[in-house]
Design a protein around this motif. Sequence first.
Motif, short mmCIF file in Angstrom:
data_model
loop_
_atom_site.label_atom_id
_atom_site.label_comp_id
_atom_site.label_asym_id
_atom_site.label_seq_id
_atom_site.Cartn_x
_atom_site.Cartn_y
_atom_site.Cartn_z
N CYS A 123 30.61 40.62 25.69
CA CYS A 123 30.89 39.52 26.61
C CYS A 123 30.78 38.24 25.79
O CYS A 123 30.07 38.19 24.79
CB CYS A 123 29.93 39.53 27.80
N GLU A 124 31.52 37.22 26.18
CA GLU A 124 31.55 36.02 25.36
C GLU A 124 31.46 34.76 26.19
O GLU A 124 31.76 34.75 27.38
CB GLU A 124 32.79 35.99 24.47
N ARG A 125 31.01 33.70 25.52
CA ARG A 125 30.85 32.39 26.18
C ARG A 125 31.14 31.30 25.16
O ARG A 125 30.59 31.29 24.07
CB ARG A 125 29.42 32.27 26.69
N ASP A 126 32.02 30.36 25.53
CA ASP A 126 32.29 29.20 24.70
C ASP A 126 31.24 28.14 24.98
O ASP A 126 30.94 27.85 26.14
CB ASP A 126 33.68 28.62 24.99
N VAL A 127 30.70 27.56 23.92
CA VAL A 127 29.70 26.51 24.05
C VAL A 127 30.16 25.31 23.23
O VAL A 127 30.48 25.45 22.05
CB VAL A 127 28.31 26.99 23.55
N THR A 128 30.20 24.14 23.87
CA THR A 128 30.67 22.94 23.17
C THR A 128 29.59 22.32 22.32
O THR A 128 29.88 21.59 21.40
CB THR A 128 31.18 21.89 24.18
N GLY A 129 28.35 22.57 22.59
CA GLY A 129 27.27 21.98 21.80
C GLY A 129 27.07 20.53 22.16
O GLY A 129 27.62 20.00 23.11
N ASN A 130 26.25 19.87 21.37
CA ASN A 130 25.96 18.45 21.58
C ASN A 130 26.81 17.64 20.63
O ASN A 130 26.38 17.30 19.53
CB ASN A 130 24.47 18.16 21.34
N VAL A 131 28.02 17.33 21.03
CA VAL A 131 28.91 16.57 20.16
C VAL A 131 28.60 15.08 20.30
O VAL A 131 28.09 14.63 21.31
CB VAL A 131 30.39 16.84 20.50
#
Length: 190
Positions: free
Chosen positions: A131-139
């Motif tokens: 299973c997968e999840r996109d994470v944008t992070g702290n940009v």
Amino acid sequence: NWSREGETDVVRGNALILNFPLQRHKGGNYMCTAYNKHGSNTQTTFFNVLYKPECGITQTEVSGKVVLICTATANPAEVDFTWKVKNENETIEDNVEKVGLQSFLTLETRVENVRTYLCYANNSVGSSIPCERDVTGNVGWWHRFENENLMILLAVIAGTILMVIIICIIIIIVCRRKRAADKSAKAGSL
């Protein structure tokens, strides 16, 4: 007759023949009831349907850090988890905690680009499809703007700084002229 707990007859007759895999929701207690002129007797058997894990990832924030939660459903429920970043070969082992059918991955706050995290759940039957999840992070705040909007923002900031500098120069010139005029007025009165 065979029946499943909570259901009416599943099979009429004295044999329960399973020529196909039993679906996981069909597991449970099955009862066979035999009747004759002397009465009836019921025997129960339990079908334990084993299956490899299925998982899903949710995202939350704890103490300002992003936490990914991988939740699995599986039988047997003894599940191990593996975390990876998509398109990278290394397994993530730091900041991972397992509690029952859940695994928690706490991300570092310095993640600045979009990453896809993969979770694999594994039991004695097999391994889940990741299973997968996109994470944008702290940009940085500047990454949140599109190029055109960023250019407009920078132009406004540069224009504001230029206006402040021009106003300061005008104030300095006015003050010097005033001071020079005051000096010449004092010199003329002596």
